[in-house]
Design a protein around this motif. Sequence first.
Motif, PDB file in Angstrom:
ATOM      1  N   SER A  60    -117.630 -70.264  59.443  1.00 21.07           N
ATOM      2  CA  SER A  60    -118.898 -70.320  58.723  1.00 21.07           C
ATOM      3  C   SER A  60    -118.701 -70.360  57.215  1.00 21.07           C
ATOM      4  N   LYS A  77    -129.264 -65.927  61.225  1.00 22.83           N
ATOM      5  CA  LYS A  77    -129.356 -67.368  61.008  1.00 22.83           C
ATOM      6  C   LYS A  77    -128.040 -68.105  61.207  1.00 22.83           C
ATOM      7  N   VAL A  78    -126.931 -67.421  61.019  1.00 25.17           N
ATOM      8  CA  VAL A  78    -125.646 -68.111  61.145  1.00 25.17           C
ATOM      9  C   VAL A  78    -124.923 -67.733  62.438  1.00 25.17           C
ATOM     10  N   PHE A  80    -125.790 -65.811  65.252  1.00 28.64           N
ATOM     11  CA  PHE A  80    -126.465 -66.020  66.534  1.00 28.64           C
ATOM     12  C   PHE A  80    -126.611 -67.500  66.829  1.00 28.64           C
ATOM     13  N   LYS A  81    -126.892 -68.270  65.780  1.00 23.29           N
ATOM     14  CA  LYS A  81    -127.053 -69.713  65.948  1.00 23.29           C
ATOM     15  C   LYS A  81    -125.742 -70.332  66.417  1.00 23.29           C
ATOM     16  N   MET A  82    -124.660 -69.875  65.796  1.00 19.29           N
ATOM     17  CA  MET A  82    -123.350 -70.460  66.071  1.00 19.29           C
ATOM     18  C   MET A  82    -122.883 -70.148  67.488  1.00 19.29           C
ATOM     19  N   GLY A  85    -126.707 -70.212  70.030  1.00 21.09           N
ATOM     20  CA  GLY A  85    -127.676 -71.291  69.876  1.00 21.09           C
ATOM     21  C   GLY A  85    -129.098 -70.830  69.684  1.00 21.09           C
ATOM     22  N   ILE A  86    -129.303 -69.563  69.331  1.00 23.12           N
ATOM     23  CA  ILE A  86    -130.651 -69.052  69.084  1.00 23.12           C
ATOM     24  C   ILE A  86    -130.717 -68.445  67.687  1.00 23.12           C
ATOM     25  N   THR A  87    -131.927 -68.377  67.137  1.00 21.49           N
ATOM     26  CA  THR A  87    -132.100 -67.766  65.814  1.00 21.49           C
ATOM     27  C   THR A  87    -133.135 -66.660  65.929  1.00 21.49           C
ATOM     28  N   SER A  89    -135.459 -63.481  64.803  1.00 20.87           N
ATOM     29  CA  SER A  89    -136.082 -63.189  63.512  1.00 20.87           C
ATOM     30  C   SER A  89    -135.746 -61.764  63.100  1.00 20.87           C
TER      31      SER A  89
END
Lengths: 177, 118
Positions: A60, A77-78, A80-82, A85-87, A89
Amino acid sequence: LCRECKRLTILNSELFTLTYGALVTQLCKDYENDEEVNKQLDKMGYNIGVRLIEDFLARSSVGRCQDFRETADVIAKVAFKMYLGITPSVTNWSPAGDEFSLILESNPLVDFVELPDNHSTLVYSNLLCGVLRGALEMVQMAVDVKFAQDSLRGDNVTEIRMKFIKRIEENLPAGDE
Amino acid sequence: MAVCIAVIAKENYPLYIRSVPTQNELKFHYTVHTSLDVVEEKISAVGKAMADQRELYLGLLYPTEDYKVYGYVTNSKMFRKLHNSFTDVMCNPFYNPGDTIQSKAFDGMVSVMMVQAS
């Protein structure tokens, strides 16, 4: 294959979900006690987290966070997404700014999962708490992570509560549990 | 090359029929209609349980003097939904194959289907 040239491999998410499910159900059979399984999941997560952080930092190229708020954003944002695949809040900050919640609308670990009645105290995704705890420990942050709400146990959303405990001195080695 | 393609509803009327323009298109329609008997025969031969769950390629229905007729049966949305819900139940790691299905999600889906069908 050097890390820079390594391309991200796409793993079929159903295989991932089923693998995690097989892991949890096997733990349930082995320990026959939800609390114990929760502990094991946390431990396993911790061992994953202390290693995953290296991969995360390499991929990252996120720098050192200035404060816990920045940490929260990076996690949601980074990270969990990586990895999932979810973001989620970031909400519910404590007045002191040392505690916040991650709200997950969906969670690939629990696709198709329905908890049977005899496992009402099982925290199915507890691995995630361990991962977060282990990963942050490697960047000198001691945190407490737990599920405040769980869609598998009837809540509308899944909520992970994270609390900053203290900064860890760099010369103390952290080991496997 | 296909000279005529027809999609037939389960009530045995054509939803869609199209042929290569010729002088005697009616002959095609006729052939399609008569082949429906063969379709029904084949379905009942294969057995009700299988037909409900899967798409059936019936293969060559019968050769006429000039043409060959092929058939293919699809299940309805209802059975597909049921099949999908069943697959979800199977994917629940706490479900052991052979157990009775006690999934609330599955129950919910069946309730919805039963309301629609009645």
